[in-house]
Design an enzyme around this catalytic site. Structure first.
Site, PDB file in Angstrom:
ATOM      1  N   PHE A 106       0.810  -1.218   0.000  1.00 27.39           N
ATOM      2  CA  PHE A 106       0.000   0.000   0.000  1.00 27.39           C
ATOM      3  C   PHE A 106       0.843   1.268   0.000  1.00 27.39           C
ATOM      4  CE2 PHE A 106       0.868  -0.210   4.524  1.00 27.39           C
ATOM      5  CZ  PHE A 106       0.741   1.088   4.994  1.00 27.39           C
ATOM      6  N   LYS A 107       2.089   1.147   0.424  1.00 27.19           N
ATOM      7  CA  LYS A 107       2.926   2.332   0.542  1.00 27.19           C
ATOM      8  C   LYS A 107       3.414   2.851  -0.803  1.00 27.19           C
ATOM      9  CE  LYS A 107       3.996   1.045   5.226  1.00 27.19           C
ATOM     10  NZ  LYS A 107       4.974   0.699   6.254  1.00 27.19           N
ATOM     11  N   ASP A 108       3.119   2.126  -1.884  1.00 31.64           N
ATOM     12  CA  ASP A 108       3.472   2.619  -3.215  1.00 31.64           C
ATOM     13  C   ASP A 108       2.839   3.982  -3.481  1.00 31.64           C
ATOM     14  OD1 ASP A 108       5.186   0.658  -4.272  1.00 31.64           O
ATOM     15  OD2 ASP A 108       3.513  -0.661  -4.726  1.00 31.64           O
ATOM     16  N   THR A 139       7.737  -0.184   3.703  1.00 36.58           N
ATOM     17  CA  THR A 139       8.076   1.205   3.387  1.00 36.58           C
ATOM     18  C   THR A 139       9.353   1.288   2.560  1.00 36.58           C
ATOM     19  OG1 THR A 139       6.989   2.092   5.363  1.00 36.58           O
ATOM     20  CG2 THR A 139       8.685   3.454   4.358  1.00 36.58           C
TER      21      THR A 139
END
Length: 429
Positions: A106-108, A139
């Site tokens: 999700f950190k993309d 991350t």
């Protein structure tokens, strides 16, 4: 839009300054001085808008005129270049899959948004920034991918030795170019403390340090997008919506609460944690007792002192009673997580990795007392990133996605360090 330090509200900076500084000089996290709710018509028509149109309306007030509208739209387009499917897992339970980007986490989104903002601010300038980031798992890979080859930016990633998965480690140690990886003899909190200490060291000011952790507003703010995307998909059910976030440093759920402050109709949030239970205990007894993190199978959530929780407290004026109306938090053990992974797969054929399973557990616990609601848990990383756990627990063989194939077999290039003195020496080269 200006931002103030949560340690001193008289310390105010622009969006650009907050992005470049990362952390305020007084160690405080930056917070927007205003939160203007979005119009009623926006929510009424949200199901007719594209993800890019939604994201632009959500973020524009926080960037203001510091990035021209056309440039901001381009940044958003490049950030959201993959899908965010909302999958029906069982009756009234959905999974929002946030792992379809380049590093399958999700950190993309935050990493891509921040890297492009920083590149815009550096355009035409003869300067260099050093992005310093601590990672407990995903991350590092997302930041490495998002900043790879960005002109005028060197990325230094700190990660705890032996406490990230092999694939996670490969994603941050094999890219080369402007990406450097430091393996720390310690836990995530040690890495995060080193990053914060570096910002405050006057000897390092010439390095133009900034952070790509969720303490940086350009990493944190775009995480709001997920919650609007989920609402867009689930609005048609016309039921109260509960959102469960697997929570470590609390940046994601903090962004969700900010989305609610903008008017997004989310009924309740659940911060689902592993046995690193600082926040669940705080909700029980009103005492915030940060403690050293403990290693678990959901390693990206192994955080004993979540940085972003102070932002959540700010949005509720440090009023625990008001906060508790919108927010619950539950803690689950590794054994409970494994059992739930097996049950989900057996009952629905859905493959949940450990973080998603923790999110599912928290959601089911909250839905048990809110049977007229629907719920969504966030699947924050692809199961392949935890294949050493998922495959034996579910007794399956996972197919390797193309995003992961690209880093397998490459040499890991890293430097081992023990303490801040080692980090300072490395940065001072």
């Amino acid at each position: 839009m200006n931002y103030y330090s949560l340690n001193n509200k008289n310390t105010r900076v622009s969006f650009q300054e907050a992005v470049i500084q990362g952390l305020a000089p007084d160690k405080g996290l930056y917070f927007p001085e205003q939160i203007a709710p979005l119009s009623k018509s926006f929510f009424e028509s949200i199901d007719n808008l594209s993800n890019e149109e939604i994201a632009f309306e959500v973020i524009r007030q926080f960037v203001a005129n510091e990035i021209p509208e056309s440039e901001l739209k381009q940044i958003i387009a490049e950030t959201l270049c993959f899908e965010f499917p909302c999958i029906s897992v069982e009756k009234n339970v959905f999974s929002l899959e946030l792992y379809h980007g380049p590093t399958m986490a999700f950190k993309d989104v935050g990493a891509r948004f921040m890297s492009r903002c920083l590149a815009y601010f550096n355009k035409g300038k003869d300067m260099k920034n050093t992005v310093l980031v601590a990672t407990s798992g995903d991350t590092g890979g997302a930041v490495a991918s998002g900043f790879l080859g960005v002109k005028g930016v060197e990325v230094v990633i700190l990660y705890p030795s032996g406490k990230v998965s092999d694939i996670q480690e490969r994603q941050l140690t094999t890219l080369g170019q402007n990406i450097k990886a430091l393996e720390v003899d310690g836990v995530f909190d040690d890495c995060q403390d080193m990053v914060k200490k570096a910002f405050l060291d006057t000897d390092l000011q010439y390095k133009n340090l900034t952070s790509a952790n969720s303490i940086n507003i350009a990493r944190w703010l775009p995480q709001m997008f997920y919650f609007f995307f989920a609402y867009k998909e689930l609005k048609k059910y016309n039921k109260p919506l509960i959102v469960s976030c697997p929570s470590g440093n609390f940046g994601n759920i903090c962004a969700g609460i900010l989305a609610k402050k903008l008017g997004l109709p989310i009924s309740h949030f659940v911060a689902s944690t592993n046995i690193n239970d600082t926040v669940p205990k705080y909700l029980e007894n009103g005492i915030y007792d940060a403690k050293p993190s403990i290693a678990t199978i959901s390693n990206a959530m192994d955080v004993g002192n979540p940085s972003n929780f102070v932002r959540i407290q700010e949005m509720y004026n440090n009023d625990l009673n008001e906060f508790s109306k919108d927010f619950s938090s539950y803690s689950f053990s590794d054994e409970e997580t494994k059992i739930e992974m097996q049950k989900i797969f057996s009952n629905t054929s859905y493959i949940a990795e450990p973080h998603g399973a923790v999110g599912y557990l928290g959601l089911k616990k909250e839905l048990a007392t809110n049977p007229d609601s629907i719920g969504v848990f966030l699947e924050t990383a692809h199961p392949i990133k935890f294949l050493d756990i998922v495959e034996p627990v579910l007794n399956i063989k996972l197919e390797i996605p193309k995003q992961i194939e690209s880093v397998l077999g490459k040499e890991k290039i890293k430097l081992k360090i023990k303490n801040f003195s080692d980090l300072k020496q490395y940065l001072s080269k």
